[in-house]
Each structure stands twice: as structure tokens, then as C-alpha cells.
Motif scaffolding. Structure first.
Motif: not given
Length: 264
Positions: A50-51, A54, A56-58, A87, A113-117
């Protein structure tokens, strides 16, 4: 003996009659450990995927806040954030170093960092307290004596710094001892200590040596400040002196306990 043996056998048969004692159930510890280990491995692998694997977290967006003179576009370009990268893998220290190197106007920068992207860039710009004219341009100097930017138009309300180091022996000795950068920092201390009512009218801070700094005001009045030491006391003395001698054209607060004014 035969009878005794028969009785003993009967007792043993009576003792052994009835249901056999239940065996204590043992928890399947090994099986449970294996199941938990497999679950942890799967969770870890899923988290890593996922990190890093994927979509999702770019990094998809870069936000900028805190700019005054700089534009957000300038900050984004200098930061060179790797958009599209995971990220978690973004090197925030490297981004901060690039911003400081490429944009000296930036005094403080926070890269987060400002999750998720997202990546957030919060900057604090240096504020000029003095300017140094160089040809048709002006070099801005901040409250630490850092010359951080060259502009074509002088910012309003910022006094000019003049290093008028005379060839006299005292001025030359002062320059050799302290160096130009130190003298600039002393001028900055003076500019910071000038009372607000006088700072609005201050046009020039002149430095002849470490202990010979003076001010030129917009209306032609002048102030001998001396060194940058005892700035708060000199500021109070200057205000009192100007109030007591409103028509004076020159004020001397180099020794705040023995001020003087002259001219009209």
C-alpha cells in the motif's frame, strides 16, 4: 495368600470401575503461533504494498503557504517535489535543502506529508530591515545581517545602509578587527533599536566604524548613535531629547547618560 490376592484384585477392579479420568486439553499453541505469524506477514506485505506499490498513497499535489514576495509557483519549482512517487519515500530534508539553496529569501521552511497524496510547503520569508544600493539595484539585508536578495526597486520604508568607512586609522582598524559582515550586523542592531516614531523617518544608517554609526532622517535631521550597544537606552534617550528640543537638527545619544542636541 491366595485370598488376600483375590481381595486386592477386587479392590483394584472396584477402583478401576467407572469412566476413565478426562485428559487435560492442551491449547494448540504451535498452531496459533503459526496462524498469527502468517497473518502478521500478510499484513506487513499488504502495508508495504500500500505504501510503495499502490497508486493510493502517491504524491499528486503540492501546496504552498506563507509566501509574500515569492509566488507559490516559484516555491514549487525550486522544491522539485517528485510528483507520482510514493508519499512515504519522499525525502523532505532534500526538499528543504533545495528551497534554501535556490531561494535565499526563505528564512524558515517546513516540509510535511499531507496524507494520503500531498506534500505541504510552509515558508517564512526574510524581511528586509536595511537595503544596500548596488548600481541600479538594491540588496536586501535581514535582521541577522544576511544579504538575501537583489531587487530592482527599493522596498518602501526600509532605510538604506551606507558603509562609509573612512581611510582614518580608527576606521581602518575597526574594519580589520571586525570585518565588513560584522559591521553590517551592528548596523542591523541599530536599525532594530530605533524607536518606531523615529524609524518611520529614518532614511539612512551610516557606518563609519564599529562605534561610529549615525542616522539621517527624512527632514534632514541627523542622529549620532555611536555603537550598537545599549540600544534600548539610546532609543529612550533619543525620544526624550527630541521632545525636549523639537527644533534641533542634530542629536547625539552615543553616551545615553550624557545626550546632546544642537542646530535648529
Amino acid at each position: 495368600m491366595a485370598g488376600s490376592t483375590t481381595a486386592e484384585r477386587g479392590e483394584r477392579q472396584q477402583e478401576s470401575s467407572g469412566p476413565p479420568p478426562a485428559r487435560r486439553a492442551r491449547p494448540p499453541r504451535l498452531r496459533m503461533i503459526i496462524i498469527l505469524a502468517v497473518a502478521l506477514v500478510l499484513l506487513g506485505a499488504g502495508g508495504v504494498w500500500a505504501l510503495y506499490g499502490s497508486s493510493w498513497l502517491r504524491v499528486e499535489r503540492v501546496t504552498v503557504s506563507g509566501t509574500r514576495v515569492l509566488t507559490p509557483e516559484q516555491v514549487r519549482e525550486a522544491a522539485d517535489v517528485p510528483v507520482g512517487s510514493p508519499l512515504v519515500s519522499v525525502d523532505t530534508d532534500a526538499i528543504e535543502a533545495r528551497l534554501r539553496r535556490k531561494l535565499p529569501r526563505i528564512d524558515v521552511v517546513d516540509v510535511g506529508r499531507s496524507w494520503p497524496d500531498g506534500i505541504g510547503l510552509k515558508v517564512t520569508e526574510r524581511t528586509p530591515v536595511l537595503i544596500v544600493q548596488k548600481g541600479k539595484n538594491f540588496i536586501e539585508v535581514d535582521d541577522e545581517g544576511v544579504r538575501f536578495a537583489t531587487v530592482s526597486e527599493a522596498p518602501k520604508g526600509v532605510p538604506a545602509l551606507e558603509l562609509t568607512l573612512s581611510p582614518s586609522s580608527s576606521a581602518a582598524a575597526s574594519l580589520r578587527r571586525f570585518g565588513e559582515d560584522r559591521l553590517v550586523r551592528e548596523a542591523v542592531k541599530v536599525a532594530d533599536a530605533i524607536p518606531a516614531a523615529v524609524a518611520r523617518d529614518t532614511r539612512t544608517v551610516k557606518v563609519r566604524s564599529y562605534d561610529d554609526i549615525s542616522l539621517e532622517l527624512a527632514d534632514g535631521r541627523t542622529v549620532d548613535w555611536g555603537s550598537a550597544e545599549k540600544g534600548a537606552a539610546k532609543a529612550r534617550t533619543l525620544l526624550a531629547l527630541m521632545k525636549a528640543s523639537p527644533d534641533a537638527g542634530h542629536f547625539d545619544v552615543g553616551v545615553p547618560t550624557a545626550p546632546a542636541s544642537s542646530g535648529s
